[in-house]
Design a protein around this motif. Structure first.
Motif, PDB file in Angstrom:
ATOM      1  N   CYS A  13       0.833  -1.294   0.014  1.00 42.00           N
ATOM      2  CA  CYS A  13       0.068  -0.012  -0.066  1.00 42.00           C
ATOM      3  C   CYS A  13       0.831   1.329   0.062  1.00 42.00           C
ATOM      4  CB  CYS A  13      -0.780   0.084   1.071  1.00 42.00           C
ATOM      5  SG  CYS A  13      -2.132  -1.113   1.304  1.00 42.00           S
ATOM      6  N   VAL A  14       1.942   1.173   0.663  1.00 38.14           N
ATOM      7  CA  VAL A  14       2.788   2.385   1.006  1.00 38.14           C
ATOM      8  C   VAL A  14       3.647   2.572  -0.612  1.00 38.14           C
ATOM      9  CG1 VAL A  14       4.908   3.340   1.716  1.00 38.14           C
ATOM     10  CG2 VAL A  14       3.402   2.025   3.463  1.00 38.14           C
ATOM     11  N   ILE A  15       3.896   1.525  -1.442  1.00 33.69           N
ATOM     12  CA  ILE A  15       4.541   1.537  -2.696  1.00 33.69           C
ATOM     13  C   ILE A  15       3.551   2.090  -3.708  1.00 33.69           C
ATOM     14  CG2 ILE A  15       5.514   0.149  -4.317  1.00 33.69           C
ATOM     15  CD1 ILE A  15       6.733  -1.598  -2.429  1.00 33.69           C
ATOM     16  N   TRP A  16       2.204   1.548  -3.456  1.00 31.24           N
ATOM     17  CA  TRP A  16       1.103   2.081  -4.126  1.00 31.24           C
ATOM     18  C   TRP A  16       1.130   3.559  -4.152  1.00 31.24           C
ATOM     19  CZ3 TRP A  16      -1.526   1.466  -8.390  1.00 31.24           C
ATOM     20  CH2 TRP A  16      -2.836   1.814  -8.352  1.00 31.24           C
ATOM     21  N   THR A  17       0.961   4.086  -3.009  1.00 36.32           N
ATOM     22  CA  THR A  17       0.847   5.666  -2.523  1.00 36.32           C
ATOM     23  C   THR A  17       1.947   6.506  -3.272  1.00 36.32           C
ATOM     24  OG1 THR A  17      -0.311   4.953  -0.458  1.00 36.32           O
ATOM     25  CG2 THR A  17       0.526   7.172  -0.707  1.00 36.32           C
ATOM     26  N   LEU A  18       3.170   6.100  -3.096  1.00 37.38           N
ATOM     27  CA  LEU A  18       4.251   6.672  -3.654  1.00 37.38           C
ATOM     28  C   LEU A  18       4.174   6.695  -4.995  1.00 37.38           C
ATOM     29  CD1 LEU A  18       7.219   5.318  -1.414  1.00 37.38           C
ATOM     30  CD2 LEU A  18       6.158   7.686  -1.412  1.00 37.38           C
ATOM     31  N   PHE A  19       3.830   5.347  -5.622  1.00 36.02           N
ATOM     32  CA  PHE A  19       3.563   5.531  -7.239  1.00 36.02           C
ATOM     33  C   PHE A  19       2.677   6.310  -7.570  1.00 36.02           C
ATOM     34  CE2 PHE A  19       0.932   3.564 -10.585  1.00 36.02           C
ATOM     35  CZ  PHE A  19       1.792   3.500 -11.614  1.00 36.02           C
ATOM     36  N   LEU A  20       1.359   6.464  -7.087  1.00 36.49           N
ATOM     37  CA  LEU A  20       0.429   7.337  -7.302  1.00 36.49           C
ATOM     38  C   LEU A  20       0.955   8.845  -7.407  1.00 36.49           C
ATOM     39  CD1 LEU A  20      -2.811   6.084  -5.704  1.00 36.49           C
ATOM     40  CD2 LEU A  20      -2.075   5.945  -8.052  1.00 36.49           C
ATOM     41  N   PHE A  21       1.514   9.081  -6.078  1.00 36.65           N
ATOM     42  CA  PHE A  21       1.822  10.421  -6.066  1.00 36.65           C
ATOM     43  C   PHE A  21       3.084  11.111  -7.010  1.00 36.65           C
ATOM     44  CE2 PHE A  21       5.106  13.607  -4.161  1.00 36.65           C
ATOM     45  CZ  PHE A  21       3.909  14.797  -3.885  1.00 36.65           C
ATOM     46  N   PHE A  22       4.101  10.181  -7.284  1.00 32.52           N
ATOM     47  CA  PHE A  22       5.214  10.485  -8.229  1.00 32.52           C
ATOM     48  C   PHE A  22       4.516  10.458  -9.601  1.00 32.52           C
ATOM     49  CE2 PHE A  22       7.745   9.660  -4.572  1.00 32.52           C
ATOM     50  CZ  PHE A  22       8.556  10.885  -4.261  1.00 32.52           C
ATOM     51  N   THR A  23       3.550   9.723  -9.896  1.00 32.88           N
ATOM     52  CA  THR A  23       3.142   9.506 -11.533  1.00 32.88           C
ATOM     53  C   THR A  23       2.035  10.723 -11.632  1.00 32.88           C
ATOM     54  OG1 THR A  23       3.252   7.285 -11.091  1.00 32.88           O
ATOM     55  CG2 THR A  23       1.845   8.112 -12.902  1.00 32.88           C
ATOM     56  N   PHE A  24       1.186  11.058 -10.665  1.00 30.00           N
ATOM     57  CA  PHE A  24       0.074  12.080 -10.967  1.00 30.00           C
ATOM     58  C   PHE A  24       0.542  13.435 -10.295  1.00 30.00           C
ATOM     59  CE2 PHE A  24      -1.838   7.784 -11.404  1.00 30.00           C
ATOM     60  CZ  PHE A  24      -2.498   7.784 -12.703  1.00 30.00           C
ATOM     61  N   LYS A  25       1.297  13.178  -9.344  1.00 31.14           N
ATOM     62  CA  LYS A  25       1.656  14.534  -8.476  1.00 31.14           C
ATOM     63  C   LYS A  25       0.589  15.497  -7.977  1.00 31.14           C
ATOM     64  CE  LYS A  25       5.629  14.473 -11.858  1.00 31.14           C
ATOM     65  NZ  LYS A  25       5.215  13.419 -12.683  1.00 31.14           N
ATOM     66  N   PRO A  26      -0.252  15.013  -7.351  1.00 33.14           N
ATOM     67  CA  PRO A  26      -1.442  15.765  -6.919  1.00 33.14           C
ATOM     68  C   PRO A  26      -1.234  16.727  -6.110  1.00 33.14           C
ATOM     69  CG  PRO A  26      -1.603  13.628  -5.746  1.00 33.14           C
ATOM     70  CD  PRO A  26      -0.178  13.700  -6.699  1.00 33.14           C
ATOM     71  N   ALA A  27      -1.883  17.842  -6.124  1.00 33.96           N
ATOM     72  CA  ALA A  27      -1.902  18.952  -4.963  1.00 33.96           C
ATOM     73  C   ALA A  27      -2.483  18.550  -3.558  1.00 33.96           C
ATOM     74  CB  ALA A  27      -2.319  20.321  -5.701  1.00 33.96           C
ATOM     75  N   ILE A  28      -1.626  18.792  -2.443  1.00 34.49           N
ATOM     76  CA  ILE A  28      -2.247  18.501  -1.426  1.00 34.49           C
ATOM     77  C   ILE A  28      -3.254  19.616  -0.938  1.00 34.49           C
ATOM     78  CG2 ILE A  28      -1.946  17.546   0.897  1.00 34.49           C
ATOM     79  CD1 ILE A  28      -0.753  15.852  -1.224  1.00 34.49           C
ATOM     80  N   ASN A  29      -4.397  19.697  -1.848  1.00 33.01           N
ATOM     81  CA  ASN A  29      -5.198  21.012  -1.437  1.00 33.01           C
ATOM     82  C   ASN A  29      -6.693  20.575  -1.756  1.00 33.01           C
ATOM     83  OD1 ASN A  29      -6.707  23.445  -2.355  1.00 33.01           O
ATOM     84  ND2 ASN A  29      -4.706  24.505  -2.511  1.00 33.01           N
ATOM     85  N   LEU A  30      -7.395  20.720  -0.687  1.00 33.83           N
ATOM     86  CA  LEU A  30      -8.970  20.394  -0.665  1.00 33.83           C
ATOM     87  C   LEU A  30      -9.707  21.049  -1.841  1.00 33.83           C
ATOM     88  CD1 LEU A  30      -9.892  20.705   3.234  1.00 33.83           C
ATOM     89  CD2 LEU A  30      -9.006  18.903   2.004  1.00 33.83           C
ATOM     90  N   GLN A  31      -9.338  21.980  -2.471  1.00 37.69           N
ATOM     91  CA  GLN A  31      -9.985  22.655  -3.634  1.00 37.69           C
ATOM     92  C   GLN A  31      -9.596  21.554  -4.925  1.00 37.69           C
ATOM     93  OE1 GLN A  31      -8.527  26.447  -3.928  1.00 37.69           O
ATOM     94  NE2 GLN A  31     -10.388  27.298  -2.841  1.00 37.69           N
ATOM     95  N   SER A  32      -8.382  20.724  -4.729  1.00 38.52           N
ATOM     96  CA  SER A  32      -8.081  20.189  -6.111  1.00 38.52           C
ATOM     97  C   SER A  32      -8.919  18.787  -6.175  1.00 38.52           C
ATOM     98  CB  SER A  32      -6.813  19.710  -5.852  1.00 38.52           C
ATOM     99  OG  SER A  32      -6.243  18.757  -7.000  1.00 38.52           O
ATOM    100  N   VAL A  33      -9.598  18.603  -7.361  1.00 44.29           N
ATOM    101  CA  VAL A  33     -10.095  17.384  -7.616  1.00 44.29           C
ATOM    102  C   VAL A  33      -9.301  16.180  -7.865  1.00 44.29           C
ATOM    103  CG1 VAL A  33     -11.596  15.872  -9.172  1.00 44.29           C
ATOM    104  CG2 VAL A  33     -11.975  18.396  -8.893  1.00 44.29           C
ATOM    105  N   GLY A  34      -8.277  16.464  -8.196  1.00 45.49           N
ATOM    106  CA  GLY A  34      -7.144  15.315  -8.097  1.00 45.49           C
ATOM    107  C   GLY A  34      -6.738  14.865  -6.808  1.00 45.49           C
ATOM    108  N   PHE A  35      -6.711  15.917  -5.873  1.00 47.43           N
ATOM    109  CA  PHE A  35      -6.236  15.354  -4.491  1.00 47.43           C
ATOM    110  C   PHE A  35      -7.380  14.399  -4.050  1.00 47.43           C
ATOM    111  CE2 PHE A  35      -7.182  16.353   0.049  1.00 47.43           C
ATOM    112  CZ  PHE A  35      -5.970  15.719   0.735  1.00 47.43           C
TER     113      PHE A  35
END
Length: 348
Positions: A13-35
């Protein structure tokens, strides 16, 4: 044995999380749909692994721990669905959409200022790409075999002349590994008023580009520097001394992914990676790409549609931009211009 399996699943799960973050680079922002999508696809696997499977199957869904773990991803999914409805003009308020652009009250033009017709764009993007390809092909096999031309081709004004400017990029991971210390050799400019095309070779190459890898990748570099910023489009520009920069929009929203506007830009040096944020009121004079043409059209269309209220079924006074737009250089700045027409049958 079960503990070992669960530990392995948590690591996955941790590896999956890192994969998603470094692939899609979502903003850590509540206004962002991607987040919210990122959060959903991270929380769901962790919740599934954390469920208590040791209890009686009859009480599996009534167990409080399991209920909590199952309801969290459901709530996140509902937030994503509801965000599409809550942020509409009907529920979110007319002003959030109608006032995204400032339109002067006067609509009568007494006279149109004359402009230098030699500064009108006559070379479009497709022709610019052909001209750039021709010049790039003349740079020799050593450069052509290692690099490629970006599809960025941003319009800009340099010393009161309009250009389309695009950087040279890496042509793959292997080429990046062999040339990353030197960067890409430079960028190409096309004068859109007369077709003059130049290759600008730099002593210090462009090390931060959109197709570089790992922490030299521009998008990842910006995300690590500004984890909460919601970035829009990124354009490649040069100042009046022909020094190159990346200019990235920083967006704001009144709701989750709705009523989009630009609140500032981040300017990045592609050689050193140094970044600086400017609000829309502090943008340097040489920067031309703060608002994109589609965003301006979208803002005006919301204004034109809602000018007389939401329930204007007769469409009285409703206007919209025409399909085409172009750019004009005026007083050292890049202007986007388009037609405004009613939503009826006229073809103005």
């Amino acid at each position: 044995m079960k503990k070992i399996i669960k530990s392995i699943l948590y690591v996955a799960c941790v590896i999956w999380t890192l994969f998603l973050f470094f692939t899609f680079k979502p903003a850590i922002n509540l206004q962002s749909v991607g987040f919210w999508f990122f959060l959903l696809f991270v929380v769901a696997p962790f919740a599934a692994v954390s469920l208590d499977y040791t209890i009686n199957p009859k009480t599996f869904f009534t167990n409080k721990k399991n209920q909590t773990l199952m309801i969290i991803p459901v709530v996140i999914g509902l937030i994503i669905i509801l965000a599409g409805f809550i942020g509409t003009p009907l529920l979110g308020g007319l002003n959030a959409y109608r006032n995204r652009i400032n339109i002067p009250e006067s609509t009568t033009i007494d006279a149109i200022d004359e402009f230098d017709q030699t500064q009108v764009q006559i070379i479009d993007k497709n022709i610019s790409m052909s001209l750039a390809d021709r010049v790039f092909g003349e740079m020799g096999a050593e450069i052509v075999s290692q690099f490629t031309i970006s599809n960025n081709y941003a319009s800009g004004v340099v010393n009161n002349t309009m250009y389309r400017i695009t950087p040279v990029e890496y042509s793959g991971l292997i080429k990046w590994l062999s040339t990353k210390s030197n960067g890409t050799p430079g960028y190409i400019s096309v004068n859109v008023t007369n077709g003059e095309t130049d290759f600008h070779q730099l002593e210090e190459g462009l090390k931060y580009t959109q197709n570089a890898y790992f922490f030299k990748n521009l998008d990842l570099h910006l995300r690590m520097k500004y984890p909460t910023y919601i970035f829009g489009e990124t354009k490649f520009e040069v100042d009046d001394n022909w020094k190159p920069y990346w200019v990235s929009e920083v967006m704001s929203y009144r709701f989750i992914g709705k009523a989009e506007d630009v609140k500032g830009i981040v300017v990045t040096d592609p050689v050193t990676g140094e970044c600086e944020y400017y609000s829309v009121d502090e943008v340097p004079e040489w920067v031309d790409n703060v608002y994109t043409a589609p965003l301006i059209s979208s803002q005006y269309n919301d204004y034109g549609e809602l000018i007389n209220g939401l329930f204007n079924f007769s469409q009285k006074g409703v206007t919209a931009t025409t399909d085409d737009y172009a750019y004009l250089q005026k007083n050292g700045h890049l202007w986007m211009y388009t037609g405004i027409t009613s939503v009826g049958n006229d073809e103005s």
